[in-house]
Design an enzyme around this catalytic site. Structure first.
Site, PDB file in Angstrom:
ATOM      1  N   CYS A 126      -0.778   2.708   7.364  1.00  0.00           N
ATOM      2  CA  CYS A 126       0.278   2.496   8.182  1.00  0.00           C
ATOM      3  C   CYS A 126       0.001   3.688   9.316  1.00  0.00           C
ATOM      4  O   CYS A 126      -0.856   3.341  10.167  1.00  0.00           O
ATOM      5  CB  CYS A 126       1.848   2.538   7.619  1.00  0.00           C
ATOM      6  SG  CYS A 126       2.775   1.739   8.774  1.00  0.00           S
ATOM      7  N   HIS A 179       1.124  -0.990   2.589  1.00  0.00           N
ATOM      8  CA  HIS A 179       1.621   0.011   1.954  1.00  0.00           C
ATOM      9  C   HIS A 179       1.123  -0.120   0.341  1.00  0.00           C
ATOM     10  O   HIS A 179       1.949  -0.380  -0.302  1.00  0.00           O
ATOM     11  CB  HIS A 179       2.810   0.619   2.007  1.00  0.00           C
ATOM     12  CG  HIS A 179       3.200   0.989   3.359  1.00  0.00           C
ATOM     13  ND1 HIS A 179       3.392   2.403   3.770  1.00  0.00           N
ATOM     14  CD2 HIS A 179       3.380   0.332   4.452  1.00  0.00           C
ATOM     15  CE1 HIS A 179       3.595   2.552   4.833  1.00  0.00           C
ATOM     16  NE2 HIS A 179       3.747   1.332   5.359  1.00  0.00           N
ATOM     17  N   GLU A 218       0.947   2.039  -1.757  1.00  0.00           N
ATOM     18  CA  GLU A 218       1.389   3.164  -2.550  1.00  0.00           C
ATOM     19  C   GLU A 218       3.001   2.721  -2.816  1.00  0.00           C
ATOM     20  O   GLU A 218       3.400   3.128  -3.908  1.00  0.00           O
ATOM     21  CB  GLU A 218       1.597   4.546  -1.663  1.00  0.00           C
ATOM     22  CG  GLU A 218       2.771   4.816  -0.772  1.00  0.00           C
ATOM     23  CD  GLU A 218       2.286   3.915   0.410  1.00  0.00           C
ATOM     24  OE1 GLU A 218       1.186   2.963   0.566  1.00  0.00           O
ATOM     25  OE2 GLU A 218       2.867   4.347   1.646  1.00  0.00           O
TER      26      GLU A 218
END
Lengths: 79, 229
Positions: free
Chosen positions: B87, B196, B198
């Site tokens: 990002c 994302h 994560e």
């Protein structure tokens, strides 16, 4: 001391959704006849006389603008 | 010894904690790196996480790229260290010149926050070997300036060299050219993506655990180093 203006604009081939949104709002506000809007950035720099044009170009190209997506111009103006 | 993966924190970074958590889920050691400190603390790989570094002032990532830590990251990447930008991290890597192109305001101007399907287009990079080629994964996307832009020449080169790593499927969320969600450097060691991974490492807290593969992939990329050390 001198005043330097750096204008940064999205390249013509890069989509400018912000400019398009402004253009789209104008008729709703009652303003007719504006066919296109491009939105960019305007910087005013106060610089010492020792700062030459080459340095100003480096500032514009290397930092104030991203040459991948933006064009820039530098001009000295009357303060 | 487990690999050490650094996670950078800039002023305005948001997702460093989740990125570090994902690193630990992959059985690696997460090492905090600070934007103002050029010391990479001997890490084996670096993650540049998401957020709004320096408030996105000027352009997303434009100021972060000049942080002392980024000078070290650029040097380490040149020597082959795996680097992942997520990002805002992707935006920073583009501004730093580690990846080509740039990210611009979403086509419809809206901030997009949703679970997004992606297709893995290249499973040979340092951050994607744990995926099957062509696999579709569900990863959260949350960005206002996620439109990937590059010159036609650059796009042709990325496509021709197989450097598109992740591509949006089921609709383009932000106007990215060629539906590009993530790309890799020429040597496949540096990867940047807008979604994302994560945030998708555990079904308890995300839409899937599809993102874990990104972090496990880095372990594979580091294995030769780990065994000789």
């Amino acid at each position: 001391m001198a005043r330097v203006v750096v204008d940064v604009m999205p390249k013509p081939e890069i989509l400018d959704p912000q400019g398009q949104a402004v253009a789209g709002a104008l008729p709703r506000l009652g303003f007719q006849g504006v066919t296109e809007v491009r939105q960019g950035k305007h910087f005013e720099l106060e610089v010492d006389d020792s700062v030459d044009d080459e340095t100003l170009a480096k500032i514009a190209e290397g930092f104030l603008a991203n040459p991948v997506i933006e064009d820039w111009t530098v001009r000295r103006v009357e303060a | 010894m487990s690999p050490r993966i650094g996670v950078i924190t800039f002023p305005g970074t948001l997702d460093d904690v989740d990125a570090a958590r994902a690193v630990r889920y992959a059985d690696a050691e997460a090492v905090s790196l600070w934007h103002a400190d050029a010391d990479l603390k001997g890490v084996d790989a670096v993650i540049v996480p998401g957020g709004f570094s320096y408030g996105d002032y000027l352009r997303c990532g434009a100021i972060a790229r000049f942080a002392p830590v980024m000078t070290s990251v650029v040097e380490a990447a040149a020597k082959g260290m795996p680097v992942l930008g997520i990002c805002n991290g992707f935006q920073i890597l583009c501004e730093a010149g580690l990846l080509p192109g740039a990210l611009v305001r979403n086509e419809k101007l809206h901030f997009v926050c949703r679970d997004q399907w992606l297709r893995v287009e290249n499973n040979a990079t340092a951050w994607s070997t744990r995926y099957d080629q062509g696999a579709e994964v569900l990863i959260p996307l949350k960005s206002g300036e996620g439109g990937y832009m590059a010159s036609q020449e650059t796009l042709d080169r990325l496509e021709g060299e197989g450097r598109v790593v992740f591509r949006y499927v089921g609709g383009n969320p932000n106007g990215s050219r060629n539906d590009i969600a993530g790309i890799a450097s020429e040597n496949g060691r540096v990867v940047g993506l807008m979604p994302h991974p994560e945030h998708a490492i555990d079904a308890l807290t995300g839409p899937s655990d599809d993102g874990l593969g990104v972090f496990f992939s880095a372990l594979d990329a580091l294995k030769p180093l780990a065994t000789t050390a």
